[in-house]
Scaffold this motif. Structure first.
Motif, PDB file in Angstrom:
ATOM      1  N   VAL A 264       2.651   6.129   7.868  1.00 47.51           N
ATOM      2  CA  VAL A 264       4.101   6.076   7.617  1.00 47.51           C
ATOM      3  C   VAL A 264       4.792   6.498   8.917  1.00 47.51           C
ATOM      4  O   VAL A 264       4.512   7.586   9.440  1.00 47.51           O
ATOM      5  CB  VAL A 264       4.519   7.037   6.471  1.00 47.51           C
ATOM      6  CG1 VAL A 264       6.035   7.043   6.307  1.00 47.51           C
ATOM      7  CG2 VAL A 264       3.862   6.626   5.147  1.00 47.51           C
ATOM      8  N   ILE A 284       0.497   0.368   3.072  1.00 46.97           N
ATOM      9  CA  ILE A 284       0.016   0.785   1.755  1.00 46.97           C
ATOM     10  C   ILE A 284      -1.384   0.219   1.514  1.00 46.97           C
ATOM     11  O   ILE A 284      -1.658  -0.926   1.921  1.00 46.97           O
ATOM     12  CB  ILE A 284       1.014   0.342   0.654  1.00 46.97           C
ATOM     13  CG1 ILE A 284       0.679   1.027  -0.682  1.00 46.97           C
ATOM     14  CG2 ILE A 284       1.044  -1.171   0.469  1.00 46.97           C
ATOM     15  CD1 ILE A 284       1.842   1.042  -1.661  1.00 46.97           C
ATOM     16  N   ASP A 290       1.331  -4.434  -2.874  1.00 47.67           N
ATOM     17  CA  ASP A 290       2.773  -4.233  -2.664  1.00 47.67           C
ATOM     18  C   ASP A 290       3.159  -4.254  -1.191  1.00 47.67           C
ATOM     19  O   ASP A 290       4.298  -3.965  -0.855  1.00 47.67           O
ATOM     20  CB  ASP A 290       3.215  -2.903  -3.304  1.00 47.67           C
ATOM     21  CG  ASP A 290       4.600  -3.026  -3.951  1.00 47.67           C
ATOM     22  OD1 ASP A 290       4.929  -4.121  -4.447  1.00 47.67           O
ATOM     23  OD2 ASP A 290       5.356  -2.046  -3.930  1.00 47.67           O
ATOM     24  N   ILE A 294       7.002  -4.180   0.483  1.00 50.84           N
ATOM     25  CA  ILE A 294       7.462  -3.190   1.475  1.00 50.84           C
ATOM     26  C   ILE A 294       7.970  -3.909   2.724  1.00 50.84           C
ATOM     27  O   ILE A 294       9.006  -3.548   3.283  1.00 50.84           O
ATOM     28  CB  ILE A 294       6.317  -2.205   1.814  1.00 50.84           C
ATOM     29  CG1 ILE A 294       6.028  -1.326   0.588  1.00 50.84           C
ATOM     30  CG2 ILE A 294       6.658  -1.360   3.029  1.00 50.84           C
ATOM     31  CD1 ILE A 294       4.874  -0.358   0.771  1.00 50.84           C
ATOM     32  N   HIS A 297      11.353  -5.417   1.754  1.00 49.69           N
ATOM     33  CA  HIS A 297      12.331  -4.352   1.513  1.00 49.69           C
ATOM     34  C   HIS A 297      12.775  -3.745   2.851  1.00 49.69           C
ATOM     35  O   HIS A 297      13.971  -3.550   3.107  1.00 49.69           O
ATOM     36  CB  HIS A 297      11.673  -3.300   0.619  1.00 49.69           C
ATOM     37  CG  HIS A 297      12.608  -2.251   0.114  1.00 49.69           C
ATOM     38  ND1 HIS A 297      13.784  -2.538  -0.523  1.00 49.69           N
ATOM     39  CD2 HIS A 297      12.542  -0.890   0.154  1.00 49.69           C
ATOM     40  CE1 HIS A 297      14.395  -1.410  -0.861  1.00 49.69           C
ATOM     41  NE2 HIS A 297      13.667  -0.400  -0.445  1.00 49.69           N
ATOM     42  N   SER A 298      11.788  -3.462   3.717  1.00 47.33           N
ATOM     43  CA  SER A 298      12.137  -2.849   5.006  1.00 47.33           C
ATOM     44  C   SER A 298      12.935  -3.821   5.871  1.00 47.33           C
ATOM     45  O   SER A 298      13.784  -3.409   6.666  1.00 47.33           O
ATOM     46  CB  SER A 298      10.887  -2.359   5.743  1.00 47.33           C
ATOM     47  OG  SER A 298      10.037  -3.446   6.059  1.00 47.33           O
ATOM     48  N   GLY A 315      10.017   5.799   7.944  1.00 49.64           N
ATOM     49  CA  GLY A 315       9.292   5.313   6.765  1.00 49.64           C
ATOM     50  C   GLY A 315       9.440   6.194   5.538  1.00 49.64           C
ATOM     51  O   GLY A 315       8.741   5.972   4.546  1.00 49.64           O
ATOM     52  N   PHE A 318       9.363   5.097   1.874  1.00 47.30           N
ATOM     53  CA  PHE A 318       8.120   4.597   1.281  1.00 47.30           C
ATOM     54  C   PHE A 318       7.037   5.675   1.176  1.00 47.30           C
ATOM     55  O   PHE A 318       5.945   5.407   0.683  1.00 47.30           O
ATOM     56  CB  PHE A 318       7.576   3.429   2.129  1.00 47.30           C
ATOM     57  CG  PHE A 318       8.583   2.332   2.305  1.00 47.30           C
ATOM     58  CD1 PHE A 318       8.847   1.450   1.271  1.00 47.30           C
ATOM     59  CD2 PHE A 318       9.289   2.199   3.488  1.00 47.30           C
ATOM     60  CE1 PHE A 318       9.788   0.444   1.421  1.00 47.30           C
ATOM     61  CE2 PHE A 318      10.233   1.191   3.650  1.00 47.30           C
ATOM     62  CZ  PHE A 318      10.478   0.316   2.611  1.00 47.30           C
ATOM     63  N   GLN A 321       5.425   6.653  -2.424  1.00 52.13           N
ATOM     64  CA  GLN A 321       4.646   5.520  -2.953  1.00 52.13           C
ATOM     65  C   GLN A 321       3.321   5.397  -2.189  1.00 52.13           C
ATOM     66  O   GLN A 321       2.255   5.194  -2.778  1.00 52.13           O
ATOM     67  CB  GLN A 321       5.517   4.277  -2.765  1.00 52.13           C
ATOM     68  CG  GLN A 321       4.903   2.980  -3.122  1.00 52.13           C
ATOM     69  CD  GLN A 321       5.731   1.793  -2.577  1.00 52.13           C
ATOM     70  OE1 GLN A 321       6.763   1.983  -1.919  1.00 52.13           O
ATOM     71  NE2 GLN A 321       5.288   0.601  -2.851  1.00 52.13           N
ATOM     72  N   ILE A 322       3.388   5.563  -0.869  1.00 53.78           N
ATOM     73  CA  ILE A 322       2.179   5.378  -0.054  1.00 53.78           C
ATOM     74  C   ILE A 322       1.223   6.558  -0.215  1.00 53.78           C
ATOM     75  O   ILE A 322       0.009   6.379  -0.270  1.00 53.78           O
ATOM     76  CB  ILE A 322       2.573   5.104   1.407  1.00 53.78           C
ATOM     77  CG1 ILE A 322       3.149   3.685   1.436  1.00 53.78           C
ATOM     78  CG2 ILE A 322       1.389   5.261   2.363  1.00 53.78           C
ATOM     79  CD1 ILE A 322       3.520   3.129   2.732  1.00 53.78           C
ATOM     80  N   VAL A 361       7.435  -0.528  -4.815  1.00 53.38           N
ATOM     81  CA  VAL A 361       8.824  -0.347  -4.400  1.00 53.38           C
ATOM     82  C   VAL A 361       9.628  -0.325  -5.703  1.00 53.38           C
ATOM     83  O   VAL A 361       9.551  -1.274  -6.477  1.00 53.38           O
ATOM     84  CB  VAL A 361       9.307  -1.543  -3.539  1.00 53.38           C
ATOM     85  CG1 VAL A 361      10.803  -1.481  -3.316  1.00 53.38           C
ATOM     86  CG2 VAL A 361       8.566  -1.597  -2.218  1.00 53.38           C
TER      87      VAL A 361
END
Ligand SMILES: Cc1cc2nc3c(=O)[nH]c(=O)nc-3n(C[C@H](O)[C@H](O)[C@H](O)COP(=O)(O)OP(=O)(O)OC[C@H]3O[C@@H](n4cnc5c(N)ncnc54)[C@H](O)[C@@H]3O)c2cc1C
Length: 367
Positions: A264, A284, A290, A294, A297-298, A315, A318, A321-322, A361
């Motif tokens: 991250v 991830i 996913d 990501i 989304h990023s 990061g 995220f 989640q990661i 996400v």
């Protein structure tokens, strides 16, 4: 040499780079994207398109069914001879990366982005009022978006992730008809000592087998793909049954080494103009399916920042989640824990759904 200063340069034409090219060009900015591959190409990827990734792709104008997407409604966990199936809590798809990445680049070009194919960027330097990159010549821009995915650009290398010893493989297969029928609508996740594999239907009656394996296990099978498949089939009669009578579509599988799972990006206060996105921002573990969500989304978040003249994203959006996904990925590599995981999933049918939610996400985060 081109002496014009662009609003943005984008390095990498995967989902992260192509999506941001779409968004910035649509907002009227002058954008140049460099993609080192000269034409459509396959990538090591399970090609599981989560509901969040699908939502972003549709917002960018892609019609997933016209591109050949196959619906996926259930996940089947396979270990040894045991299988447990669970309906996914959201609709998902299987879509070829060769097709999807190309469609995104086309969408970016249609919106006015300049796409330079077959040109690798060699370096990127940030100055007071611009960034300058070196590709087939120098190019200057007010902002740069680093979207080189798994590949690090010299001078911008990512630190190691929490898991660094896995090798990824992908091979398209044609399954025997009764096995293809059994796979339809499912993503199958096979747990085996030292790794895990995903199998799901792909377009034109094929199936995508994508797996990661620890380097010592790969060494033990003599670094040979055929022996690796034998090893998987020995570990799992259920998987052996699925592959019985299957033929491979490519002469050899695609592979990738040294993926920094769990990485991250923590931000760089000195950087005002260099925005990281996709795998350059956060990586991830693959079994979550996913990574593309990501990446997309990023791309939306970073493009907003470029348009508003704001500092680059780190990061942290995220990180939770990661962290969850990385802990799970470390656990399911261990044979003893694989047995416990498979048994628990059978006893607690809702568990796969809970894991699916914890490693995605969040839908409410989609702008
Ligand atoms: C084994 C495995 C299985 C996976 N399965 C899934 C899955 O099922 N579902 C999912 O959502 N995600 C999955 N992922 C993750 C997903 O593939 C990535 O998260 C996603 O591709 C990241 O997108 P990106 O745009 O950041 O990078 P990429 O898709 O890697 O694109 C980067 C692009 O940059 C280009 N490039 C690199 N260097 C340069 C350079 N110097 N100059 C110009 N161009 C350059 C490359 O050619 C490439 O096209 C998986 C990953 C692995 C390793």
């Amino acid at each position: 040499m081109n002496s014009a200063i662009h609003d943005a340069v984008i390095v990498g034409g995967g989902p992260a780079g192509a999506a941001s090219a779409c968004l910035l060009a649509k907002a009227g900015r002058s954008v140049v994207l460099f993609e080192r591959e000269a034409g459509p190409h396959h990538k090591v990827c399970g090609e599981f398109v989560s509901v969040e990734a699908a939502a972003y792709l549709e917002r960018l104008g892609l019609d997933l069914f016209r591109l050949g997407a196959q619906p996926i409604h259930s996940v089947r966990l396979v270990r040894g001879s045991a299988e447990s199936s669970s309906r996914l809590p959201f609709p998902a798809f299987s879509l070829s990366r060769e097709v999807m990445d190309e469609a995104l680049l086309r969408a970016a070009a249609d919106r006015g982005a300049e796409i330079r194919r077959g040109v690798a960027v060699r370096s990127l330097a940030e100055g007071e009022d611009r960034v300058t990159l070196q590709a087939d010549g120098p190019v200057a821009a007010r902002a740069a978006l680093l979207a080189t995915g798994k590949h690090d650009l010299r001078g911008h290398r990512r630190p190691p992730g929490s898991i660094n010893d896995l090798i990824g493989f992908k091979q398209y297969l044609t399954l025997a008809p009764e096995q293809a029928a059994r796979l339809a609508g499912h993503v199958e996740v096979l747990l085996f000592p030292g790794g895990y594999a995903g199998l799901q239907p792909a377009a034109d009656g094929r199936a995508n087998l994508c797996l990661v394996v620890a380097k010592p296990v790969h060494d033990r099978v003599g670094r040979r793909w055929d022996r690796l498949l034998d090893h998987l089939c020995e570990e799992s009669p259920a998987f052996a049954a699925r592959l019985a009578g299957a033929t491979t579509c490519w002469e050899r599988p695609l592979s990738i080494y040294g993926i920094p799972y769990g990485f991250v990006h923590r931000g760089d206060t000195a950087s005002r103009r260099l925005h990281r996105l996709g795998d350059q921002l956060a990586v991830i573990p693959s079994f979550c399916g996913d990574g593309m969500a990501i990446a997309l989304h990023s791309a939306f978040l970073a493009s907003d920042r470029v348009l508003a003249g704001q500092a680059p994203l780190d990061g942290s959006a995220f990180a939770g989640q990661i962290r969850t996904a990385t802990l799970l990925a470390q656990a399911i590599r261990r044979p003893a824990l694989q047995g416990i995981a498979a048994g628990t999933v059978r006893l607690v049918p809702g568990l796969l759904k809970a894991i699916a939610y914890a490693t995605r996400v969040p839908q409410q985060a989609i702008p």
